[in-house]
Structures are given as C-alpha cells and as structure tokens.
Scaffold this motif. Structure first.
Motif, PDB file in Angstrom:
ATOM      1  N   VAL A   1       0.854  -1.185   0.000  1.00 43.59           N
ATOM      2  CA  VAL A   1       0.000   0.000   0.000  1.00 43.59           C
ATOM      3  C   VAL A   1       0.890   1.236   0.000  1.00 43.59           C
ATOM      4  O   VAL A   1       1.801   1.357   0.827  1.00 43.59           O
ATOM      5  CB  VAL A   1      -0.930   0.021   1.231  1.00 43.59           C
ATOM      6  N   TYR A   2       0.629   2.147  -0.939  1.00 39.40           N
ATOM      7  CA  TYR A   2       1.354   3.412  -0.998  1.00 39.40           C
ATOM      8  C   TYR A   2       0.473   4.520  -0.433  1.00 39.40           C
ATOM      9  O   TYR A   2      -0.649   4.732  -0.919  1.00 39.40           O
ATOM     10  CB  TYR A   2       1.736   3.752  -2.445  1.00 39.40           C
ATOM     11  N   PRO A   3       0.959   5.252   0.592  1.00 35.79           N
ATOM     12  CA  PRO A   3       0.169   6.375   1.099  1.00 35.79           C
ATOM     13  C   PRO A   3       0.126   7.510   0.089  1.00 35.79           C
ATOM     14  O   PRO A   3       1.109   7.785  -0.596  1.00 35.79           O
ATOM     15  CB  PRO A   3       0.928   6.791   2.367  1.00 35.79           C
ATOM     16  N   VAL A   4      -1.023   8.137  -0.026  1.00 33.74           N
ATOM     17  CA  VAL A   4      -1.212   9.259  -0.945  1.00 33.74           C
ATOM     18  C   VAL A   4      -1.596  10.486  -0.124  1.00 33.74           C
ATOM     19  O   VAL A   4      -2.612  10.475   0.577  1.00 33.74           O
ATOM     20  CB  VAL A   4      -2.305   8.962  -1.993  1.00 33.74           C
ATOM     21  N   ARG A   5      -0.766  11.528  -0.207  1.00 35.18           N
ATOM     22  CA  ARG A   5      -1.026  12.735   0.575  1.00 35.18           C
ATOM     23  C   ARG A   5      -2.330  13.394   0.116  1.00 35.18           C
ATOM     24  O   ARG A   5      -2.533  13.671  -1.062  1.00 35.18           O
ATOM     25  CB  ARG A   5       0.135  13.712   0.420  1.00 35.18           C
ATOM     26  N   GLY A   6      -3.209  13.613   1.075  1.00 38.53           N
ATOM     27  CA  GLY A   6      -4.455  14.306   0.780  1.00 38.53           C
ATOM     28  C   GLY A   6      -5.474  13.467   0.041  1.00 38.53           C
ATOM     29  O   GLY A   6      -6.449  13.996  -0.499  1.00 38.53           O
ATOM     30  N   GLY A   7      -5.269  12.168  -0.014  1.00 36.76           N
ATOM     31  CA  GLY A   7      -6.217  11.301  -0.721  1.00 36.76           C
ATOM     32  C   GLY A   7      -6.193   9.895  -0.162  1.00 36.76           C
ATOM     33  O   GLY A   7      -5.533   9.608   0.854  1.00 36.76           O
TER      34      GLY A   7
ATOM     35  N   ASP B   1      -5.248   5.999   0.183  1.00 37.57           N
ATOM     36  CA  ASP B   1      -4.046   5.217  -0.078  1.00 37.57           C
ATOM     37  C   ASP B   1      -4.247   4.362  -1.325  1.00 37.57           C
ATOM     38  O   ASP B   1      -5.362   3.941  -1.651  1.00 37.57           O
ATOM     39  CB  ASP B   1      -3.725   4.314   1.120  1.00 37.57           C
ATOM     40  N   PHE B   2      -3.122   4.104  -2.028  1.00 38.54           N
ATOM     41  CA  PHE B   2      -3.172   3.308  -3.254  1.00 38.54           C
ATOM     42  C   PHE B   2      -2.627   1.916  -2.973  1.00 38.54           C
ATOM     43  O   PHE B   2      -1.485   1.763  -2.528  1.00 38.54           O
ATOM     44  CB  PHE B   2      -2.348   3.966  -4.356  1.00 38.54           C
ATOM     45  N   THR B   3      -3.437   0.896  -3.209  1.00 41.52           N
ATOM     46  CA  THR B   3      -3.023  -0.496  -3.010  1.00 41.52           C
ATOM     47  C   THR B   3      -2.532  -1.061  -4.336  1.00 41.52           C
ATOM     48  O   THR B   3      -3.326  -1.332  -5.239  1.00 41.52           O
ATOM     49  CB  THR B   3      -4.188  -1.343  -2.468  1.00 41.52           C
ATOM     50  N   ALA B   4      -1.204  -1.228  -4.455  1.00 45.15           N
ATOM     51  CA  ALA B   4      -0.611  -1.717  -5.697  1.00 45.15           C
ATOM     52  C   ALA B   4      -0.687  -3.230  -5.809  1.00 45.15           C
ATOM     53  O   ALA B   4      -0.751  -3.777  -6.915  1.00 45.15           O
ATOM     54  CB  ALA B   4       0.841  -1.260  -5.790  1.00 45.15           C
ATOM     55  N   ALA B   5      -0.643  -3.915  -4.667  1.00 40.91           N
ATOM     56  CA  ALA B   5      -0.763  -5.382  -4.646  1.00 40.91           C
ATOM     57  C   ALA B   5      -1.542  -5.766  -3.395  1.00 40.91           C
ATOM     58  O   ALA B   5      -1.314  -5.204  -2.317  1.00 40.91           O
ATOM     59  CB  ALA B   5       0.612  -6.038  -4.645  1.00 40.91           C
ATOM     60  N   LYS B   6      -2.451  -6.717  -3.544  1.00 47.06           N
ATOM     61  CA  LYS B   6      -3.335  -7.066  -2.432  1.00 47.06           C
ATOM     62  C   LYS B   6      -3.457  -8.575  -2.280  1.00 47.06           C
ATOM     63  O   LYS B   6      -3.925  -9.269  -3.193  1.00 47.06           O
ATOM     64  CB  LYS B   6      -4.718  -6.449  -2.655  1.00 47.06           C
ATOM     65  N   ASP B   7      -2.985  -9.074  -1.160  1.00 45.93           N
ATOM     66  CA  ASP B   7      -3.173 -10.480  -0.793  1.00 45.93           C
ATOM     67  C   ASP B   7      -2.715 -11.430  -1.899  1.00 45.93           C
ATOM     68  O   ASP B   7      -3.397 -12.374  -2.271  1.00 45.93           O
ATOM     69  CB  ASP B   7      -4.645 -10.743  -0.455  1.00 45.93           C
ATOM     70  N   VAL B   8      -1.505 -11.180  -2.413  1.00 47.81           N
ATOM     71  CA  VAL B   8      -0.963 -11.976  -3.515  1.00 47.81           C
ATOM     72  C   VAL B   8      -0.289 -13.235  -2.959  1.00 47.81           C
ATOM     73  O   VAL B   8       0.557 -13.148  -2.061  1.00 47.81           O
ATOM     74  CB  VAL B   8       0.060 -11.151  -4.323  1.00 47.81           C
TER      75      VAL B   8
END
Length: 568
Positions: free
Chosen positions: A321-327, A329-336
């Motif tokens: 998960v990449y934190p996004v300032r002011g928005g 968070d972006f999950t680039a990979a999930k439970d792989v």
C-alpha cells in the motif's frame, strides 16, 4: 532456435496491389490512392552510403488497409517516412516514384508537402511521449493542426478540438483538452495522437507501430478506434508493424520487408497461412501464438511432479500500500499468493497497473511489502540483513524490460558482464575474465564483442548481455520483467529459446513478468493472472489457456491480435 533468414535474392520487386477477393470493384478507373514504385532511400554515414530501402513497390487502394511487416532495420519505417517526406537529414530518396492519387510526391516542394502533411496524409507515430509536446496542453496540440490546415477558425477551433478528441475515444473532451501529456495514460496519449492524425480527415493515415508499447486490451481499443474513424472518413491506412498477428487481423494486404527489400506481398490471409519466402516463413514460425503450446518451444526434460514438491519461493498474502497525501491510499498489490517450483517458470501476466511489476520488485527486495510473507528456500525475505541479504542478492538476479536503458552506455560489454563478479569479489582477475568468456559462450555472443559498447549492439544482443550479467553469479532464481516486449518477433523467439536452454542446463527457476499471453504460453509452466493488484486466476499453463475461468483472463486472450496465427 530460429535464426534470421538469409539475405533475399536480388529479384524483381514484388508488388502488393491485388485487391482482396471480398473488396468491391471500384466504380471508376481511378489509380490507387498510394502508388510506390521502385523506391530507393539511401543514408550518408561516416562509413559510406547505406541503401536502407531498395526497389520497393506496393499500392494502397482507396479505403484499404495495407500492413508493412518486418524487423527493426528492415526499412519499413524508412519507407513510411519517405512517403510523408520526413526522412532524417542524412537520408535521400535516390530514385523511384511515390504517387498520391496520381500526383507525384517525389520532387514536390517542401511548402507543398507541408500542405499535404496532416491535410491529406495523416500520421500516428509509435511513441506518444516523444511525439507530444510535454509543455503544451493536449487541446493546443490538436488545435495547431486544425488551424495550420485551415480546418477551423480561432472562433470554432475549441469546439472542433473537443469533437476530435471525443471521436478518438477520449470522453469529456473539453476537460481532456486542458490537460498535459503527463496527465494521460499511455492509451490516452495514443488516442490524442490519433485525434491529431485524423483531425483534418486525411485520405491516407500512416500508423507507425501505433500500439507496440500498449497492453493487449488497450491495444485492441486503440486499433478499433482507428478502424472506426478511418471507415467513417473513408481513409486508407498504411500500417507499419513487426506484429504479424496484428497485420493478419487488421490488414487486407501484407507487404513483408527484409533488409530494405520487399520479399513477399499479397492478401494477408494468403501470406500468413501459406508464406512462400524463407524469411516470411521464419517470421510466421517465430510469431508467439496462444495456439502454440510451451512444448513446441521449450522441452521440459524434467519430472514436473518431482519439481513441484520443492518450491524455491513461497509467497503468501503479499500486500503493498502506498500512502497518498491528501487522498486515499493506493493499493498496488493485495493479498498476492503463489509458489515457484524449483527449476520451473511461473509467469505473472496482466495489464500495466495490475501490480505484477510491484510484486516482482518486492520479491527482489527492491520494494518493502506492507504485509504478507515471502519465503526463499524457507527463509523470510523481509527479515534478511547483512551477510544473509548479500547472499540472497547473489542468488536472485533480475533481467529488465529495456535492453537500451538497463546497460551502462559508457562501459564495455566485458565490464558490464564482469561487474557483479567484481562487486562480490568472486575469484581472481584471471578467473573473473574466464567466467566472462564462459558467459559470452552461454548466451551465444562472440568473444570479439567484449570490447564493444552497448550502443554498438542490436536490441537482441543487448538483451543477451543483460542475461549474461544476470547469470554471472550463478543465481538460482531469475526475475524477468518483460524481457522480450521491446524486441522484434525473430529476436524475441531467440531470447525465449535461450532462456529455455539455460533453464535446462543450469536448473534455473524463473519468475516471468509479462502483459503478453502468447509469449507467456511459450515460456511458462504456471500462470498467475493479475488485475488491479490481485491475482484473479492461477493454474498450470496449459490448463489456464485451454480452460480460462475468470472473465478477465478470457478478455486478455480475446484481445490478442491474430490469436489464430500458428494454430494447427
């Protein structure tokens, strides 16, 4: 291994001007929209004159799509640039004729050619990032074409820009016109180029590798958009491509070029189903196809059940998960979760943004996971430090996508391959030199190349160097991130064969990252399909290709151009 075909004999050039059987007869005796005859283009170099295009002849009828197919260096793009008169400064049309609807273009003044470009001959180039002005808004760049060719006034140009962007498949054209290229995805940038190329309703559109950098689903969308627009406008298309499947699906006629010459031409279905020239046969044989099973390219030579009992890698619940300032968070990979059996190839396939490269980078310990487990021979990768981490980095090596940027241009080939040996202080200087020579033999490169630089090598040769460098420390696992996507079909075939041979000889395990399911079928034992950060389906390769269960997997398979190419 398929080797490039020999130099074709110097025979009378083949014309490609027979209309397909299904095409209606023209209502009049008009000449072809584009007629190229005996075209010769030369380049002045320090080593002398190079004949890049030799005696090329073909026709494009009104409303017809013709594909010119060939490898890099075959002369296909030079032919296209000669037609639109945008050749490099050291290039010259030495002889021949280029006629647009009966009007001779060779010798036409530059001012007259400027009138034709965009107005009667449109262009969709290959790389949208290189062909869109990064500091100019998309709408401004479309408007420039309309205004230059007097297809709009300053009063109505805004409306026509929105119409052009919308027609090219960009919804909310008014908002998109106000954005810059870096705010667009690759597919959106290519749509913007289509809007520019077709804004003035040209009679001929030259599309030079218009989708080579795009994923298969985006590629199909873009090609459908070009088909729809050109059909509505009655525009003829000259499609430049190295992709035989794309040519088979989109063109009525195919012109095959090799080393500057036309070696075969005719109806697409006939050329691709029954090629006559040895070079065309090699292209068709080398073209990856979802119809071609892995065994046709790489013989296993091992007991799959025995190999499956010993997993070199086990990944479970991997999330980034990449934190996004002011928005959000972006999950680039999930439970792989997946495993890599020792000595086998596991492929992760998906579109750009699916999470496949993020997963590979976590496995290489180049990106730290947010959660989950990655075991390498039973040891948690995230916990490795000091000497253990140093050992891991020697045993797991990467091969990246772009052989043009992954090699240091200021190093000789010998230094590039020997660099890992130096960094990890493997052996004496003499032993390191001997190991470099051994690696050159393993990847089938001549020893004479050791003193050359990357800029002096072809794309396929550079990728062989990258593979040699990855093998220098005798790794157990090689992570290949799109290793053949930047290569032409014959070179691609050679690299895939090389990877298979090295796997058999050295017992290597591969994690193979790709967006190309046809290539994946040729190289993989197991396939995991990723979409939006998650694995939506995984299975042994043949099971997945013969019986895809998830709708997204079926969509990927259906999007491959010329899927039947090479089918029995």
């Amino acid at each position: 291994m398929i080797e490039p075909a020999a130099e074709p004999v110097d025979a009378t050039p083949v014309d490609a001007h027979a209309a397909p059987a299904s095409a209606p007869e023209p209502a009049d005796e008009r000449p072809p929209l584009l007629r190229v005859r005996d075209l010769q283009v030369t380049f002045r170099t320090m080593a002398g004159t190079v004949d890049a295009v030799q005696h090329v002849s073909f026709d494009v009828e009104h409303g017809e799509t013709v594909a010119i197919v060939g490898e890099s260096g075959s002369g296909k793009s030079t032919t296209a640039m000669a037609i639109i008169r945008l050749l490099a400064s050291n290039a010259t049309i030495a002889s021949g004729s280029i006629q647009l609807d009966g009007r001779e273009l060779v010798g036409l003044s530059e001012s007259r050619m400027r009138d034709l470009r965009g107005n009667e001959i449109g262009m969709v180039p290959q790389d949208p990032m290189s062909n869109l002005n990064p500091v100019s808004k998309i709408g401004t760049q479309v408007a420039e074409t309309l205004l230059v060719h007097k297809k709009a006034t300053k009063r109505d140009v805004g409306t026509k820009v929105v119409e052009a962007l919308s027609a090219a498949g960009l919804p909310d054209g008014e908002a998109r016109a106000k954005q810059y290229p870096h705010e667009f995805s690759g597919g959106m940038r290519q749509r913007a180029l289509i809007a520019i190329g077709l804004a003035c309703a040209p009679r001929l559109l030259i599309a030079d590798e218009p989708t080579s950098a795009l994923d298969v689903t985006v590629q199909r969308t873009i090609l459908d958009q070009i088909d729809t627009l050109t059909r509505e406008l009655g525009t003829s298309v000259l499609l430049i491509t190295h992709d035989l499947g794309l040519a088979a699906e989109r063109a009525s006629k195919v012109v095959v070029m090799h080393r500057g010459r036309v070696v075969e031409a005719g109806p697409a279905a006939e050329i691709l189903s029954n090629p006559q020239h040895e070079y065309t046969k090699a292209l068709v044989a080398a073209a990856p196809s979802v119809a071609a099973a892995r065994a046709e390219v790489i013989e296993h030579g091992q007991d799959d059940a025995q190999a499956a009992a010993d997993n070199i890698v086990e990944v479970s619940g991997l999330t980034k998960v990449y934190p996004v300032r002011g928005g959000d968070d972006f999950t680039a990979a999930k439970d792989v979760s997946f495993v890599i059996p020792r000595g086998q190839t596991v492929a992760i396939v998906g579109e750009s943004g699916s999470g496949k490269t993020t997963t590979a980078r976590m496995l290489l310990k180049a990106v730290e996971p947010t959660s989950g487990s990655m075991l390498f021979e039973g040891q948690e990768i995230a916990d490795l430090k000091g000497a253990e981490l140093r050992s891991f980095r020697q045993r797991v090596q990467p091969v990246f996508q772009d052989p043009y940027s992954s090699l240091n241009p200021s190093f000789t080939i010998g230094r590039i391959i020997g660099e890992p040996l130096e960094a990890y202080k493997r052996g004496s200087r003499a032993e390191r030199r001997a190991r470099v020579h051994e690696l050159m033999d393993q990847v089938s490169l001549p020893q004479s190349m050791l003193r050359r630089y990357p800029g002096e090598l072809s794309g396929g040769q550079r990728q062989r160097v990258a593979i040699a460098r990855a093998l220098a420390l005798k790794p157990d696992l090689v992570v290949c991130d799109e290793p053949v996507s930047a290569l032409d079909v014959l070179v691609q075939s050679q690299i895939l064969h090389l990877l298979g041979e090295l796997q058999r000889e050295l017992g290597l395990s591969y994690l193979f990252i790709s967006h190309d399911l046809a290539v994946v079928r040729l190289i993989s034992d197991h396939v995991a399909v990723m979409q939006r950060g998650e694995i939506v389906e995984q299975a042994p390769s043949e099971e997945l290709f013969q019986n895809p269960r998830h709708p997204y997997t079926r969509q990927l398979l259906a999007s491959i151009p010329g899927a039947e190419l090479g089918a029995a």
